[in-house]
Design a protein around this motif. Structure first.
Motif, PDB file in Angstrom:
ATOM      1  N   UNK A  58      69.220 -30.607  13.746  1.00 51.26           N
ATOM      2  CA  UNK A  58      68.390 -30.305  14.917  1.00 51.26           C
ATOM      3  C   UNK A  58      67.000 -29.841  14.493  1.00 51.26           C
ATOM      4  N   UNK A  59      66.927 -28.966  13.498  1.00 49.30           N
ATOM      5  CA  UNK A  59      65.623 -28.512  13.012  1.00 49.30           C
ATOM      6  C   UNK A  59      64.873 -29.688  12.380  1.00 49.30           C
ATOM      7  N   UNK A 107      73.210 -26.731  17.265  1.00 39.82           N
ATOM      8  CA  UNK A 107      73.026 -28.160  16.999  1.00 39.82           C
ATOM      9  C   UNK A 107      72.769 -28.806  18.358  1.00 39.82           C
ATOM     10  N   UNK A 108      71.560 -28.572  18.867  1.00 45.09           N
ATOM     11  CA  UNK A 108      71.253 -28.987  20.246  1.00 45.09           C
ATOM     12  C   UNK A 108      71.181 -30.499  20.393  1.00 45.09           C
ATOM     13  N   UNK A 109      70.936 -31.208  19.275  1.00 46.05           N
ATOM     14  CA  UNK A 109      70.737 -32.659  19.360  1.00 46.05           C
ATOM     15  C   UNK A 109      71.807 -33.432  18.594  1.00 46.05           C
ATOM     16  N   UNK A 139      75.577 -33.390  10.401  1.00 46.94           N
ATOM     17  CA  UNK A 139      75.713 -32.286  11.360  1.00 46.94           C
ATOM     18  C   UNK A 139      76.922 -31.428  10.979  1.00 46.94           C
ATOM     19  N   UNK A 140      78.121 -32.015  11.071  1.00 47.14           N
ATOM     20  CA  UNK A 140      79.333 -31.239  10.775  1.00 47.14           C
ATOM     21  C   UNK A 140      79.350 -30.737   9.327  1.00 47.14           C
ATOM     22  N   UNK A 195      75.932 -29.645  20.651  1.00 44.48           N
ATOM     23  CA  UNK A 195      75.734 -30.168  22.005  1.00 44.48           C
ATOM     24  C   UNK A 195      75.670 -31.687  22.026  1.00 44.48           C
ATOM     25  N   UNK A 196      76.573 -32.275  22.803  1.00 45.79           N
ATOM     26  CA  UNK A 196      76.552 -33.730  22.948  1.00 45.79           C
ATOM     27  C   UNK A 196      77.336 -34.475  21.882  1.00 45.79           C
ATOM     28  N   UNK A 197      78.166 -33.758  21.105  1.00 44.93           N
ATOM     29  CA  UNK A 197      78.939 -34.420  20.044  1.00 44.93           C
ATOM     30  C   UNK A 197      80.147 -35.176  20.591  1.00 44.93           C
TER      31      UNK A 197
END
Ligand code: 1CP
Length: 340
Positions: A145-146, A203-205, A218-219, A243-245
């Protein structure tokens, strides 16, 4: 310190009256926040003024008597001290310069500790002022996300599209994620040393990514960050908010890396209870736009969530943050419903 209801719930205890806090609880929808922000002059001045940042951290606790405060800071303060220049244009959101898609940047950790020292002071002030039954939550953005902000230099509608950077410049991308991973571990450990009682990785994206990409970028990093924290601070709960996974939230749940998982607005609470609750504590899920709406629709959705999670370890929260035009009185009504 006696453990707060929030900490007990994220550690897996079933608590009858569900603890509650809200993402973006300290932000723009509160008039007292706008007043403090005006005093600070700008958002970044506010983040780096420990007295004022502590004040806005505690505002929603004073107003609603929530179970946890979340540190007032931002996920983009980390890249600010790794080699990019951060600014917030009014009404336009964050800018990081130079964007990595335009120009390679030498990323360094040298300035992080000194640059982020005011955040640690904010934590110490908050912890001093909060009563023992209130938890203080520290946080960081998860590396992917960053990275999307660092690559693009700004927020965009479809951050998942920045995976093309990973495909085009695999060496740079892998180095970026791994730099962020180690910087995030240090940053969160320092937050814990300063006094936070739990940490959340945003993890917003996580949406719109191929399954293997999500596993690798991500994970994987989130899991290694959580494990590094656990190795030194086994009692501090780690919450992840992917979010959204989608169905891959289950991989987060069974990984054993996290104490709790934040559910996005799109998650079905019934699915979450059936598929995730035996593995981890859960948090969140209520559509933040229903709190803008208020009234019967908000109450019905909140009651459904409370019913579905009644016998599970669960922390009440939203499926994403409050939006700026949320009426504070609807938040008050929601909290009183949860407290009944
Ligand atoms: O006063 C203002 O105008 C600034 C608005 C604001 C605030 C209040 C920003 C700019 N950041 C914050 C604080 C913040 N950000 C907190 C602490 C306060 C709280 O939550 O109550 C936290 C935890 C964050 C985390 C954050 N920042 C995330 C992850 C969570 C999420 O909301 O998705 C992200 C993606 C950011 C980046 C960011 N910061 C601010 C903006 C406008 C953005 C971009 C968001 C986007 O691209 O949509």
């Amino acid at each position: 310190m006696t453990q707060s209801a929030f900490i007990r719930a994220v550690k897996g205890e079933v608590i009858r009256q569900k603890p509650v806090w809200f993402m973006r609880q300290a932000g723009r929808y509160l008039p007292e926040y706008r007043a403090t922000r005006a005093k600070a002059g700008s958002f970044l001045n506010l983040c780096f003024n420990p007295e004022l940042a502590a004040e806005v951290t505690l505002q929603p606790i004073d107003r609603y008597d929530l179970d946890a405060a979340i540190l007032f800071a931002d996920i983009l303060l980390l890249p600010m001290f790794m080699g990019q220049e951060l600014s917030f244009e009014t009404g336009e959101g964050p800018r990081l310069k130079p964007a990595l898609i335009d120009e390679p940047v030498h990323l360094s950790h040298d300035r992080l500790e000194k640059g982020l020292a005011p955040i640690m002071e904010t934590i110490r002030i908050c912890r001093r002022e909060l009563s023992e039954d209130k938890a203080l939550i520290g946080f960081a953005g998860a590396p992917w996300t960053v990275a999307t902000y660092m690559i693009g230099g700004r927020g965009i509608k479809d951050p998942a599209s920045f995976r093309s950077y990973a495909y085009e410049q695999p060496g740079n991308f892998d180095a970026l994620i791994s730099e962020l991973e180690s910087a995030t571990i240090n940053y969160l450990k320092n937050q814990i040393r300063a006094g936070v009682n739990a940490v959340q990785l945003f993890e917003s994206w996580a949406s719109g990514l191929p399954a293997d990409f999500l596993r690798s970028y991500c994970l994987g990093p989130a899991c290694r960050i959580a494990n590094a924290i656990k190795a030194e601070f086994p009692d501090v709960p780690v919450i992840v908010f992917p979010k959204g996974a989608g169905y891959q939230v289950k991989e987060y749940a069974v990984s054993g890396c996290f104490d709790a998982i934040g559910l996005g607005t799109e998650s079905d609470p019934v699915w979450a209870v059936e598929e995730l609750s035996e593995h981890v504590a859960l948090q969140g899920g209520l559509d933040p736009l229903l709190v803008v709406q208020g009234g019967e629709k908000m109450r019905a959705a909140a009651e459904k969530i409370l019913f579905v999670f009644a016998e599970k370890p669960y922390v009440f929260n939203l499926g994403h943050g409050f939006v700026p035009h949320t009426p504070p009185e609807n938040v008050a009504e929601l909290v009183s419903l949860i407290r009944q």
